[in-house]
Design a protein around this motif. Structure first.
Motif, PDB file in Angstrom:
ATOM      1  N   ASP A  80       0.955  -1.179  -0.176  1.00  0.00           N
ATOM      2  CA  ASP A  80      -0.150   0.068   0.014  1.00  0.00           C
ATOM      3  C   ASP A  80       0.906   1.317   0.056  1.00  0.00           C
ATOM      4  O   ASP A  80       1.769   1.242   0.835  1.00  0.00           O
ATOM      5  N   VAL A 117       1.513   5.638  -1.368  1.00  0.00           N
ATOM      6  CA  VAL A 117       0.948   6.788  -2.008  1.00  0.00           C
ATOM      7  C   VAL A 117       2.242   7.476  -2.716  1.00  0.00           C
ATOM      8  O   VAL A 117       3.166   7.717  -2.096  1.00  0.00           O
ATOM      9  N   GLN A 155      -3.093   6.891  -4.634  1.00  0.00           N
ATOM     10  CA  GLN A 155      -2.891   6.032  -3.574  1.00  0.00           C
ATOM     11  C   GLN A 155      -3.384   4.620  -4.114  1.00  0.00           C
ATOM     12  O   GLN A 155      -4.494   4.284  -4.788  1.00  0.00           O
TER      13      GLN A 155
END
Length: 137
Positions: free
Chosen positions: A102, A104, A117
């Motif tokens: 995960d 950004v 994101q």
């Protein structure tokens, strides 16, 4: 295609224990510039090196590390895009040979700031990690 000096700060933003930027050659450069000999050891390193490859417009590395099941035929780069930084929020194994990262990524296009994101999925085959796909939020 942009070139980077080996001692320049790595685009992925990794820092050492003293919070100094990691040198490109010691960080993502060892994978981007030597994929045939030095595959990324895990999904997070592959994610970071793919971000650096986007910054450097290294389509060769991006396509090579993209799983054949989802790989596009080619990649085009928008010259108006300026990459600003990467934040890896989570890296977790989801199986023996699968993982998710995960992250950004921030960039600017024609003066407009963009925040991407994504939860990316990766798979390991024959000892090499590949980007499969991801869900953007």
């Amino acid at each position: 295609m942009a070139h980077m000096s080996a001692s320049a700060a790595c685009p992925c933003g990794r820092v050492d224990a003293k919070k100094r930027p990691a040198a490109y050659a010691d960080c993502c450069g060892r994978y981007v510039d030597h994929f045939g000999d030095a595959p990324a050891p895990d999904a997070e390193h592959l994610m970071r090196s793919r971000y650096s490859a986007f910054v450097l417009e290294r389509a060769d590395y991006l396509l090579t590390t993209w799983h054949p099941s989802t790989r596009p035929a080619s990649l085009d780069f928008d010259e108006a895009t300026k990459w600003l930084g990467l934040e890896v929020r989570e890296h977790k194994a989801t199986g023996a040979d699968t993982a998710e990262v995960d992250f950004v990524a921030r960039y600017r296009v024609q003066g407009k700031a963009v925040r991407l994101q994504e939860r990316s999925r990766f798979v390991r085959e024959d000892g090499r990690w590949y980007y499969v796909d991801g869900d953007q939020s």
